[in-house]
Design a protein around this motif. Structure first.
Motif, PDB file in Angstrom:
ATOM      1  N   VAL A   1      -2.810  -3.167  -1.800  1.00 22.09           N
ATOM      2  CA  VAL A   1      -1.360  -3.180  -1.576  1.00 22.09           C
ATOM      3  C   VAL A   1      -0.618  -3.359  -2.895  1.00 22.09           C
ATOM      4  O   VAL A   1       0.353  -2.649  -3.196  1.00 22.09           O
ATOM      5  CB  VAL A   1      -0.970  -4.296  -0.585  1.00 22.09           C
ATOM      6  CG1 VAL A   1       0.543  -4.467  -0.540  1.00 22.09           C
ATOM      7  CG2 VAL A   1      -1.506  -3.984   0.807  1.00 22.09           C
ATOM      8  N   VAL A   2      -1.067  -4.318  -3.712  1.00 19.53           N
ATOM      9  CA  VAL A   2      -0.409  -4.572  -4.991  1.00 19.53           C
ATOM     10  C   VAL A   2      -0.527  -3.358  -5.909  1.00 19.53           C
ATOM     11  O   VAL A   2       0.433  -2.978  -6.589  1.00 19.53           O
ATOM     12  CB  VAL A   2      -1.003  -5.828  -5.669  1.00 19.53           C
ATOM     13  CG1 VAL A   2      -0.464  -5.972  -7.093  1.00 19.53           C
ATOM     14  CG2 VAL A   2      -0.675  -7.079  -4.862  1.00 19.53           C
TER      15      VAL A   2
ATOM     16  N   GLU B   1      -0.707  -0.269  -5.113  1.00 22.46           N
ATOM     17  CA  GLU B   1       0.223   0.765  -4.664  1.00 22.46           C
ATOM     18  C   GLU B   1       1.661   0.390  -4.992  1.00 22.46           C
ATOM     19  O   GLU B   1       2.442   1.211  -5.480  1.00 22.46           O
ATOM     20  CB  GLU B   1       0.062   0.996  -3.157  1.00 22.46           C
ATOM     21  CG  GLU B   1       0.918   2.131  -2.622  1.00 22.46           C
ATOM     22  CD  GLU B   1       0.615   2.457  -1.168  1.00 22.46           C
ATOM     23  OE1 GLU B   1       1.224   3.403  -0.640  1.00 22.46           O
ATOM     24  OE2 GLU B   1      -0.232   1.757  -0.561  1.00 22.46           O
ATOM     25  N   GLN B   2       2.015  -0.885  -4.738  1.00 27.53           N
ATOM     26  CA  GLN B   2       3.380  -1.333  -5.009  1.00 27.53           C
ATOM     27  C   GLN B   2       3.721  -1.254  -6.492  1.00 27.53           C
ATOM     28  O   GLN B   2       4.841  -0.908  -6.869  1.00 27.53           O
ATOM     29  CB  GLN B   2       3.569  -2.766  -4.514  1.00 27.53           C
ATOM     30  CG  GLN B   2       3.586  -2.906  -3.008  1.00 27.53           C
ATOM     31  CD  GLN B   2       3.745  -4.352  -2.565  1.00 27.53           C
ATOM     32  OE1 GLN B   2       3.517  -5.279  -3.358  1.00 27.53           O
ATOM     33  NE2 GLN B   2       4.137  -4.553  -1.315  1.00 27.53           N
ATOM     34  N   GLN B   3       2.733  -1.562  -7.339  1.00 29.36           N
ATOM     35  CA  GLN B   3       2.969  -1.560  -8.783  1.00 29.36           C
ATOM     36  C   GLN B   3       2.741  -0.191  -9.417  1.00 29.36           C
ATOM     37  O   GLN B   3       2.879  -0.038 -10.635  1.00 29.36           O
ATOM     38  CB  GLN B   3       2.067  -2.608  -9.460  1.00 29.36           C
ATOM     39  CG  GLN B   3       2.346  -4.031  -9.043  1.00 29.36           C
ATOM     40  CD  GLN B   3       3.773  -4.433  -9.304  1.00 29.36           C
ATOM     41  OE1 GLN B   3       4.334  -4.113 -10.356  1.00 29.36           O
ATOM     42  NE2 GLN B   3       4.392  -5.126  -8.359  1.00 29.36           N
ATOM     43  N   GLU B   4       2.367   0.777  -8.596  1.00 30.51           N
ATOM     44  CA  GLU B   4       2.190   2.159  -9.062  1.00 30.51           C
ATOM     45  C   GLU B   4       1.217   2.241 -10.239  1.00 30.51           C
ATOM     46  O   GLU B   4       1.501   2.841 -11.282  1.00 30.51           O
ATOM     47  CB  GLU B   4       3.546   2.772  -9.444  1.00 30.51           C
ATOM     48  CG  GLU B   4       4.530   2.800  -8.276  1.00 30.51           C
ATOM     49  CD  GLU B   4       5.898   3.356  -8.674  1.00 30.51           C
ATOM     50  OE1 GLU B   4       6.204   3.386  -9.883  1.00 30.51           O
ATOM     51  OE2 GLU B   4       6.651   3.772  -7.782  1.00 30.51           O
TER      52      GLU B   4
ATOM     53  N   THR C   1       2.718 -11.307   0.119  1.00 32.54           N
ATOM     54  CA  THR C   1       2.161 -10.443  -0.914  1.00 32.54           C
ATOM     55  C   THR C   1       2.779 -10.784  -2.269  1.00 32.54           C
ATOM     56  O   THR C   1       3.997 -10.906  -2.384  1.00 32.54           O
ATOM     57  CB  THR C   1       2.447  -8.961  -0.585  1.00 32.54           C
ATOM     58  OG1 THR C   1       1.882  -8.665   0.696  1.00 32.54           O
ATOM     59  CG2 THR C   1       1.831  -8.057  -1.634  1.00 32.54           C
TER      60      THR C   1
ATOM     61  N   LYS D   1       4.544 -10.595  -5.794  1.00 33.42           N
ATOM     62  CA  LYS D   1       5.514  -9.663  -6.352  1.00 33.42           C
ATOM     63  C   LYS D   1       5.321  -9.591  -7.863  1.00 33.42           C
ATOM     64  O   LYS D   1       4.881 -10.554  -8.490  1.00 33.42           O
ATOM     65  CB  LYS D   1       6.938 -10.124  -6.016  1.00 33.42           C
ATOM     66  CG  LYS D   1       7.241 -10.157  -4.526  1.00 33.42           C
ATOM     67  CD  LYS D   1       8.673 -10.567  -4.257  1.00 33.42           C
ATOM     68  CE  LYS D   1       8.913 -12.045  -4.527  1.00 33.42           C
ATOM     69  NZ  LYS D   1       8.258 -12.911  -3.523  1.00 33.42           N
TER      70      LYS D   1
ATOM     71  N   TYR E   1      12.422  -8.396 -10.011  1.00 29.23           N
ATOM     72  CA  TYR E   1      11.070  -7.949  -9.692  1.00 29.23           C
ATOM     73  C   TYR E   1      10.940  -6.450  -9.926  1.00 29.23           C
ATOM     74  O   TYR E   1      11.926  -5.714  -9.931  1.00 29.23           O
ATOM     75  CB  TYR E   1      10.738  -8.288  -8.230  1.00 29.23           C
ATOM     76  CG  TYR E   1      10.796  -9.764  -7.922  1.00 29.23           C
ATOM     77  CD1 TYR E   1       9.872 -10.641  -8.469  1.00 29.23           C
ATOM     78  CD2 TYR E   1      11.779 -10.285  -7.083  1.00 29.23           C
ATOM     79  CE1 TYR E   1       9.926 -12.003  -8.189  1.00 29.23           C
ATOM     80  CE2 TYR E   1      11.845 -11.639  -6.795  1.00 29.23           C
ATOM     81  CZ  TYR E   1      10.904 -12.494  -7.357  1.00 29.23           C
ATOM     82  OH  TYR E   1      10.964 -13.836  -7.085  1.00 29.23           O
TER      83      TYR E   1
ATOM     84  N   SER F   1       9.948  -4.349  -8.000  1.00 29.98           N
ATOM     85  CA  SER F   1      10.340  -3.620  -6.791  1.00 29.98           C
ATOM     86  C   SER F   1      11.836  -3.321  -6.759  1.00 29.98           C
ATOM     87  O   SER F   1      12.311  -2.552  -5.926  1.00 29.98           O
ATOM     88  CB  SER F   1       9.982  -4.444  -5.551  1.00 29.98           C
ATOM     89  OG  SER F   1      10.728  -5.663  -5.531  1.00 29.98           O
TER      90      SER F   1
END
Length: 523
Positions: free
Chosen positions: A128-129, A131-134, A195, A197, A390, A392
């Motif tokens: 997940v991280v 993907e979120q952090q690309e 999750t 950040k 963040y 995000s």
């Protein structure tokens, strides 16, 4: 912060000691050219003290600043050769070792954003991280082979052993020029409530942040510093930055083990140790060592951050190790907020201390007005390294340029105190209750090793307190005895409705208790 203050503190900490003029000039030019991030700090240290030992690694031995810079530059070239470009994000999943330090400094020098991954993440969380952090790629220690299998197919996975082989075979790198835009270091929040950040670390714009810390914590140039705190998180990373700035020798162990850390302090004659509070708690559980202060005669600083200490612990630690304890209250988002010195903690063992130079801290009420001394309110902070938000795009509350820490606190007689997280306070039967009030009482019980008190939903009272307790070896305690102990010393509405005994409290890799896991155990 005035130049006079900066110069006075640097002189006091041995940073302005005479040296070869050409090396001093090279040192200053490195900072002017590369700035005050990791890449610049490594270069200034290597140019000023090339033969000084930079890192003592338990597996690879010692490496000088000159050799560390050479390895770092080879990594920069290797990253380029593998197709990495400025602005791309590389994840690093690694424990405390010199290879991780080399990757951090090498990535920064070519403008690559480095995301420091928490070694306690599960395979699902890691995916997940990522993907979120690309992430473009993830470089990981071999021991984490089992948690990288769920990463998105778009993420290239590189093992430490393969990376090291490529690095050893790589030719000497040419002298690098600074990138147009320096690489950012992205540190994950603790993830105690969900999750993690990503929060990008600011690059210091000058000596201010360094002076803020060493004016209060008496580190000196060329100290030997044991960094036990994970370097993937804010405090360990800050310790590394400070060490480079001071041209110190960093001592690293991949994993913290209490006896091994205690032995290293003596064998390497360390002047300082950076740790998280639970590490010191584990060290204090070792057999008493009456002669320890004498054998650790070089030790001037044990600097900690990351979570609150149990009530009264700081006094017990200093009674055994000497008045060397400095506790920094901070966060990933706000960097430092307050620092408690040994003198502060001798006055009150539970204080967070006072704001260091260049830091503004205010205690605000619900209408964003400052509260009176002794009254509890929300803690807001401002300094040179407060985050911009963040990765995000989300952020925290800001008031007049000060960021919310997410904590409640108060000031008494000039000392600051943290009363708990603003989202930890519960309303039970119409009464405001802070779990830390109960934790501070129970930790003093001779049968209690560690304790966490959390709020959980209650159909009758709205919320109720649940206590999770790990007992000292050889001790017994019943739930009724726990409740009676609280009832005898606190108001009726703070008595836990339920008590659970556990072997140990769940913690993440930075030592913070995972409250969400405790709440999940209650049906």
């Amino acid at each position: 912060m005035s130049l006079l203050t900066v110069g006075a503190v640097m002189a006091k900490r041995g940073m302005l000691a005479p040296g070869p003029p050409h090396r001093q000039v090279s040192q200053l030019l490195s900072l002017q050219k590369w700035g005050f991030g990791l890449a610049g700090e490594l270069r200034q240290a290597a140019h000023r003290s090339p033969k000084q030992v930079a890192v003592i690694d338990e597996q690879r031995g010692s490496i000088t600043y000159a050799d560390l810079l050479a390895r770092s530059e080879k990594i920069s070239e290797l990253l380029r050769a593998k197709g990495f470009r400025p602005g791309q994000r590389l994840g690093l999943l690694a424990r405390n070792h010199v290879g991780a330090v080399e990757v951090m400094t090498g990535a920064a020098a070519v403008g690559i954003d480095l995301v420091l991954m928490n070694t306690g993440l599960s395979a699902g969380q890691l995916a997940v991280v990522a993907e979120q952090q690309e992430l473009t790629a993830l470089l990981h220690d071999d021991e984490f082979d089992g948690v990288v299998g769920e990463l998105p197919a778009t993420v290239t996975v590189i093992r430490e052993s393969d990376w090291s082989a490529d690095l050893d075979a790589a030719p000497t790198a040419p002298v690098l020029a600074p990138p147009a835009k320096g690489g950012r270091t992205i540190i994950l929040t603790s993830g105690t409530t969900g999750t993690p950040k990503g929060a990008a670390r600011k690059t210091p714009g000058g000596f201010g942040p360094l002076i803020s810390i060493i004016e209060r914590i008496p580190l000196r140039a060329q100290d030997r510093i044991l960094i036990s705190a994970p370097i993937f998180h804010t405090w360990g990373y800050a310790a590394m930055q400070l060490s480079f700035a001071l041209r110190a020798t960093i001592v690293l162990q991949r994993r913290f083990e209490p006896q091994a850390a205690k032995d290293l302090l003596e064998m390497k004659e360390c002047h300082a140790m950076f740790a998280i509070p639970v590490m010191l708690q584990r060290m204090m559980e070792l057999p008493a060592d009456p002669g320890g202060i004498r054998r650790r005669k070089n030790l001037r600083v044990v600097a900690t951050s990351g979570s609150a200490y149990p009530h009264g612990f700081t006094t017990k630690f200093m009674d055994e190790y000497g008045d060397v304890l400095y506790n920094l209250y901070g966060s990933t988002e706000a960097s430092w907020i307050c620092i408690a010195t040994p003198e502060d903690m001798r006055i009150n063992p539970d204080t967070a201390g006072t704001p260091p130079l260049g830091t503004v801290v205010k205690i605000l009420d619900a209408d964003n007005h400052e509260v009176a001394p002794g009254e509890t309110g929300r803690i807001f902070c401002g300094n040179d390294l407060v985050f911009d938000g963040y990765t995000s795009g989300a952020t925290k509350d800001f008031v007049d340029g000060l960021v919310s820490t997410g904590d409640m606190g108060h000031v008494t007689d000039g000392l600051y105190f943290v009363d708990g997280r603003d989202d930890d306070m519960i309303v039970s039967g119409g009464e405001n209750v802070y779990p830390i009030e109960v934790e501070s009482l129970l930790i003093d019980h001779p049968a209690v090793r560690e304790v966490s008190v959390v709020g959980v939903p209650d159909p009758e009272f709205g919320q109720r307190l649940a206590a999770f307790i790990a007992l000292q070896d050889g001790h017994e305690l019943s739930a009724d005895e726990v409740k009676e102990h609280v009832r005898a010393h606190r108001a009726r509405h703070v008595v836990p409705r339920e008590v659970h005994f556990v072997d140990e409290l769940p913690r993440n890799a930075t030592g913070k208790i995972l409250a969400r896991e405790l709440r999940a155990r209650i049906t």
